[in-house]
Write a protein that holds these residues in place. Sequence first.
Motif, PDB file in Angstrom:
ATOM      1  N   CYS A  76      97.140  75.834 -65.773  1.00  0.00           N
ATOM      2  CA  CYS A  76      95.987  75.567 -64.900  1.00  0.00           C
ATOM      3  C   CYS A  76      95.680  74.074 -64.782  1.00  0.00           C
ATOM      4  CB  CYS A  76      94.718  76.274 -65.383  1.00  0.00           C
ATOM      5  SG  CYS A  76      94.886  77.997 -65.744  1.00  0.00           S
ATOM      6  N   CYS A 103      89.184  77.962 -67.144  1.00  0.00           N
ATOM      7  CA  CYS A 103      88.589  77.799 -68.464  1.00  0.00           C
ATOM      8  C   CYS A 103      88.918  78.985 -69.365  1.00  0.00           C
ATOM      9  CB  CYS A 103      87.087  77.619 -68.310  1.00  0.00           C
ATOM     10  SG  CYS A 103      86.251  77.331 -69.849  1.00  0.00           S
ATOM     11  N   LYS A 133      92.619  78.860 -70.311  1.00  0.00           N
ATOM     12  CA  LYS A 133      92.962  77.768 -71.228  1.00  0.00           C
ATOM     13  C   LYS A 133      92.478  78.025 -72.654  1.00  0.00           C
ATOM     14  CE  LYS A 133      91.685  74.201 -68.530  1.00  0.00           C
ATOM     15  NZ  LYS A 133      91.550  72.763 -68.169  1.00  0.00           N
ATOM     16  N   LYS A 134      91.440  78.831 -72.799  1.00  0.00           N
ATOM     17  CA  LYS A 134      90.977  79.188 -74.144  1.00  0.00           C
ATOM     18  C   LYS A 134      92.040  79.949 -74.923  1.00  0.00           C
ATOM     19  CE  LYS A 134      86.064  79.476 -73.407  1.00  0.00           C
ATOM     20  NZ  LYS A 134      84.981  80.310 -72.919  1.00  0.00           N
TER      21      LYS A 134
END
Lengths: 260, 253
Positions: free
Chosen positions: B57, B78, B81-82
Amino acid sequence: MTHFAFPRLSNRVWKVWHRNKDVFMKTYKVNFLPPLLEPILYLFALGFGVGSFIDVIEGMSYPQFIAPALISISIMNSAFFECTYGSYVRMYYQKTFDAIIATPLSIEEVITGELLWGATRSLIYATIVLMVIAAFGLIELPSGLLIIPFSFIAGFLFATIGMCFTAISPNINALSYPTFLFITPMFLFSGTFFPLSLLPEPIQYFALAVLPLTHVVSIVRALTLANFSVVLLVSFAWIVLVSLVLFVLSVNLMKRRLMV
Amino acid sequence: MVVTVTVPVIEAEDLKKQFGEFVAVDSVSFTVEEGEVFGFLGPNGAGKTTTMKMIQCVSPKTGGKLEVFGMGVSTHQCEIKKLLGVVPQENNLDPDFTVYDNLMVYSRYFDIHRARAERVIEELLDFVQLREKKDTLIEQLSGGMKRRLILARALINTPRLLILDEPTIGLDPQARHLIWDKLKSLQSQGITIVLTTHYLEEAARLCDRLVIMDYGKIIVEGKPDELIKEYAETQSATLEDVFLKLTGKKLRE
């Protein structure tokens, strides 16, 4: 992608701020040297040296006249250089931004964190310069203390200006252009070391229109003298408005540069 | 009754990336399942890194569909990506900090609680054998140590998907074998791994499945030994022979 899309942010912006603060504190001794030393040197050379030829300037002594300019200049320099050379090194050489955007943070949040840190640096430096100047008895207290919160707001403005140049500079040497074509003239011609009114009228208007430091100097000067006027609200509004526009622009320019 | 539908870890369909006129990734489709080690092979400029960056991303796709854990890369950056750990091609450790502080500062980006971060960092330092280098600055580390630290950093959030872009680039055989051992142990823990590499031996050893890319397209997909069987001309052929046969011997850059 538009240049004025308002960035989506979360409180994660402070993580970037925190990182920069940690680095700053590692070398705090050397970092605190310039704001301590610079105003003393300027005050002696210009304030008391050149100033010995000047009896009174706009109703005050020359050291009194330049004291707020010294605070304003430190606000300008600390945020501008942090968000130009400092951010450029982190972005390009250290790849710090790349490392951070691999985590839940977005590039918008990284840049905003950088800007907030630039503003914080202005606050730290302005506070130190303020203390030095207070020690020389050149400032009205407590009104002068309002300079501390104001330095964050003004610092944010110079941070956004710096970040716009960082976003469009093809290489780090190109940052010399804004430094010498914008910052240095501003340092000299913003009502810093002589009153703006000495300049030809068109140049006065020019300074008020496009040199942010003129507005910062007039506000800081009013605060150090506890001498307020309504015109200052116009300067304050100018600073807030331009900061907001350049904040959004700088984030989008950086996004365009880095999100390819 | 609970119906569990297994969503692939990565699903790409007609995924496309264009830089101006240049097509870097040209309508590729692939699926990565939970728990597998999936490799991207190809000459320089084949589009491997660009594909990785779209999965992470950090580079928006031009067209097609790309989902990670069932979430769209354009809408759930978000959240995706966590769940990721990333080992980039370039070393981007923070030179302003020590080994330990690099991990600590990175843990903050994932909102990991300090006490938990301290525990995880201790484990990771042992895992990548960098305990004695804890207080060393980055510039004093060898190339192999830097790669190991980057691997540890990528694991700070106990990711479900680990993305490695040329994890062993520029390393000596000892350092390479150490990284391979670590990756195998991660695989046995059930972490899904996606990697790109130029080292065919690396791909043959590690990957359950792989694709070979060239000029932005996927030219073959399969298990390493099946590809050797299918495309090799001699008994003693290696994945390298298959690679050169499919992508040619012309220099790309």
